[in-house]
Design an enzyme around this catalytic site. Structure first.
Site, mmCIF file in Angstrom:
data_model
loop_
_atom_site.group_PDB
_atom_site.id
_atom_site.type_symbol
_atom_site.label_atom_id
_atom_site.label_comp_id
_atom_site.label_asym_id
_atom_site.label_seq_id
_atom_site.Cartn_x
_atom_site.Cartn_y
_atom_site.Cartn_z
ATOM 1 N N LYS A 118 29.307 34.931 46.969
ATOM 2 C CA LYS A 118 30.305 34.357 47.875
ATOM 3 C C LYS A 118 29.727 34.157 49.278
ATOM 4 O O LYS A 118 30.109 33.211 49.981
ATOM 5 C CB LYS A 118 31.561 35.242 47.921
ATOM 6 C CG LYS A 118 32.332 35.295 46.597
ATOM 7 C CD LYS A 118 32.870 33.929 46.201
ATOM 8 C CE LYS A 118 33.823 33.998 45.017
ATOM 9 N NZ LYS A 118 34.274 32.660 44.571
ATOM 10 N N SER B 4 35.343 34.203 49.518
ATOM 11 C CA SER B 4 36.154 35.429 49.551
ATOM 12 C C SER B 4 35.864 36.170 50.851
ATOM 13 O O SER B 4 34.776 36.024 51.416
ATOM 14 C CB SER B 4 35.770 36.329 48.369
ATOM 15 O OG SER B 4 36.277 37.631 48.555
ATOM 16 N N TYR C 236 28.966 39.760 43.393
ATOM 17 C CA TYR C 236 30.049 38.853 43.800
ATOM 18 C C TYR C 236 29.963 38.556 45.303
ATOM 19 O O TYR C 236 30.080 37.402 45.720
ATOM 20 C CB TYR C 236 31.371 39.536 43.442
ATOM 21 C CG TYR C 236 32.626 38.734 43.706
ATOM 22 C CD1 TYR C 236 33.043 37.728 42.830
ATOM 23 C CD2 TYR C 236 33.420 39.010 44.815
ATOM 24 C CE1 TYR C 236 34.216 37.014 43.067
ATOM 25 C CE2 TYR C 236 34.591 38.309 45.059
ATOM 26 C CZ TYR C 236 34.988 37.312 44.178
ATOM 27 O OH TYR C 236 36.153 36.613 44.423
HETATM 28 P P1 NAP Z 1 41.293 34.139 37.681
HETATM 29 O O1 NAP Z 1 42.764 34.339 37.706
HETATM 30 O O2 NAP Z 1 40.436 35.118 36.953
HETATM 31 O O3 NAP Z 1 41.004 32.658 37.095
HETATM 32 C C1 NAP Z 1 39.673 32.228 36.993
HETATM 33 C C2 NAP Z 1 39.633 30.764 36.616
HETATM 34 O O4 NAP Z 1 38.259 30.372 36.541
HETATM 35 C C3 NAP Z 1 40.257 30.483 35.261
HETATM 36 O O5 NAP Z 1 40.927 29.242 35.322
HETATM 37 C C4 NAP Z 1 39.054 30.404 34.354
HETATM 38 O O6 NAP Z 1 39.208 29.534 33.229
HETATM 39 C C5 NAP Z 1 38.034 29.785 35.282
HETATM 40 N N1 NAP Z 1 36.674 30.016 34.819
HETATM 41 C C6 NAP Z 1 36.068 31.200 34.521
HETATM 42 N N2 NAP Z 1 34.818 30.979 34.107
HETATM 43 C C7 NAP Z 1 34.616 29.639 34.146
HETATM 44 C C8 NAP Z 1 33.530 28.792 33.829
HETATM 45 N N3 NAP Z 1 32.368 29.300 33.383
HETATM 46 N N4 NAP Z 1 33.682 27.455 33.975
HETATM 47 C C9 NAP Z 1 34.860 26.934 34.404
HETATM 48 N N5 NAP Z 1 35.927 27.691 34.723
HETATM 49 C C10 NAP Z 1 35.802 29.020 34.587
HETATM 50 O O7 NAP Z 1 40.687 34.062 39.143
HETATM 51 P P2 NAP Z 1 41.439 33.870 40.567
HETATM 52 O O8 NAP Z 1 41.810 35.194 41.066
HETATM 53 O O9 NAP Z 1 42.447 32.810 40.477
HETATM 54 O O10 NAP Z 1 40.195 33.388 41.453
HETATM 55 C C11 NAP Z 1 39.941 32.021 41.700
HETATM 56 C C12 NAP Z 1 38.864 31.920 42.766
HETATM 57 O O11 NAP Z 1 39.293 32.587 43.950
HETATM 58 C C13 NAP Z 1 37.536 32.575 42.358
HETATM 59 O O12 NAP Z 1 36.449 31.828 42.857
HETATM 60 C C14 NAP Z 1 37.608 33.923 43.036
HETATM 61 O O13 NAP Z 1 36.340 34.446 43.262
HETATM 62 C C15 NAP Z 1 38.325 33.558 44.316
HETATM 63 N N6 NAP Z 1 38.992 34.681 44.982
HETATM 64 C C16 NAP Z 1 40.011 35.345 44.357
HETATM 65 C C17 NAP Z 1 40.625 36.393 45.043
HETATM 66 C C18 NAP Z 1 41.778 37.158 44.450
HETATM 67 O O14 NAP Z 1 42.240 38.098 45.087
HETATM 68 N N7 NAP Z 1 42.276 36.814 43.283
HETATM 69 C C19 NAP Z 1 40.193 36.749 46.316
HETATM 70 C C20 NAP Z 1 39.146 36.053 46.896
HETATM 71 C C21 NAP Z 1 38.568 35.019 46.221
HETATM 72 P P3 NAP Z 1 39.675 30.090 31.769
HETATM 73 O O15 NAP Z 1 41.127 30.396 31.895
HETATM 74 O O16 NAP Z 1 39.428 28.962 30.851
HETATM 75 O O17 NAP Z 1 38.850 31.314 31.519
#
Ligand code: NAP
Length: 256
Positions: free
Chosen positions: A169, A152, A165
């Site tokens: 990261k 991130s 977090y």
């Molecule tokens: P999200 O919509 O909250 O989805 C999270 C995903 O991770 C879901 O598929 C969830 O599965 C899975 N997950 C959670 N706990 C888990 C575990 N213990 N084992 C296996 N899977 C697990 O998140 P997102 O926004 O798409 O983020 C995805 C990645 O991008 C993350 O690493 C996040 O830190 C990074 N990121 C996101 C943003 C942003 O703006 N959204 C920005 C920078 C970085 P379930 O559905 O089964 O719970």
């Protein structure tokens, strides 16, 4: 133009296998769709959303691709080892690992519970270590593979209320570079993608006004835009000579 002047194309990954963690929702779901469309057999990992994971598999198959899902908590060593074993037994190979699963447990440091610190480190950092270690044996043996870690922009700039977090990261950046250095002689590349603010469940509750002011492109990113960067690093022949790098997909938020 000689053959050395251009790279082979288009991208064809038929017969290759990609394991995407946290692929039931958000960015992981977009990565799964994108890699499925590129020809990979996609293993859709999820923790607690079997219906959502089944929908991702169904959508990839409906588009003519191949996918199946596997439930595992990527912070749990035994479950990670069992998942990788299951993929190798069924497919015989893992060509690409996308370490995408992640959680937030935000709060100001003074009031942050130790459990909230630890759960974010355990999943967002140790989980990547566990998955990478589990797949690396096969990749190093076949002398091929690409690993992409979703970090991130807060790893680069910090963020008030996200000490856990941001630390996890930022740790991922060190892990990415160390693994890249260790695996390079065996032809395995390891890179990170650092999204800025992306429309997803994780950012749904945030106050968007101050965020948009900090983004030169003036908008949130989409999961598909992150997936495009991942596809480049995971599948494009043009990325074969890129390792240990961080590709920011953040609308210009952090320029270094
Ligand atoms: P999200 O919509 O909250 O989805 C999270 C995903 O991770 C879901 O598929 C969830 O599965 C899975 N997950 C959670 N706990 C888990 C575990 N213990 N084992 C296996 N899977 C697990 O998140 P997102 O926004 O798409 O983020 C995805 C990645 O991008 C993350 O690493 C996040 O830190 C990074 N990121 C996101 C943003 C942003 O703006 N959204 C920005 C920078 C970085 P379930 O559905 O089964 O719970």
């Amino acid at each position: 133009m000689t053959s050395a002047d251009h790279l082979p194309g288009p991208i064809t990954c038929a017969g290759q296998v990609a394991l995407v963690t946290g692929a039931s929702r958000g960015i992981g779901r977009a990565i799964a769709h994108t890699l499925g469309a590129a020809g990979f057999t996609v293993v859709v990992n999820y923790a607690s959303s079997p219906e959502a994971a089944a929908e991702v598999v169904g959508a990839i198959e409906a588009a003519g691709g191949r996918a199946w899902s596997h439930q595992a908590n990527v912070g749990d060593e035994d479950q990670v080892e069992a998942m990788v074993k299951a993929v190798l037994e069924r497919e015989g190979r893992i060509d690409v690992l996308i370490n995408n699963a992640g959680i937030t447990r935000d709060g100001l440091l003074m009031r942050m519970k130790t459990a909230d610190w630890q759960s974010v480190i355990d999943l967002n950092l140790t989980g990547v270590f566990l998955c990478t270690r589990a797949v690396s044996k096969g990749m190093l043996k076949t002398r091929a593979g690409r690993i992409i870690n979703i970090t991130s922009v807060v790893a680069l700039m910090g963020n008030a209320g996200q000490a856990n977090y941001s630390a996890a990261k930022a740790g991922l950046l060190g892990l990415t570079r160390s693994n890249a250095a260790e695996f390079a002689s065996r032809g395995v590349t390891v890179n990170a993608v650092a999204p800025g603010f992306i429309e997803s469940d994780m950012t749904a509750e945030l106050d968007k006004e101050p965020i948009l002011k900090a983004i030169p492109l003036g908008r949130m990113g989409s999961a598909a835009e992150v997936a495009g960067a991942v596809r480049f690093l995971a599948a494009d022949p043009a990325a074969a000579y890129i390792t240990g790098q961080v590709l920011q997909v953040d609308g210009g938020m952090v320029m270094r």
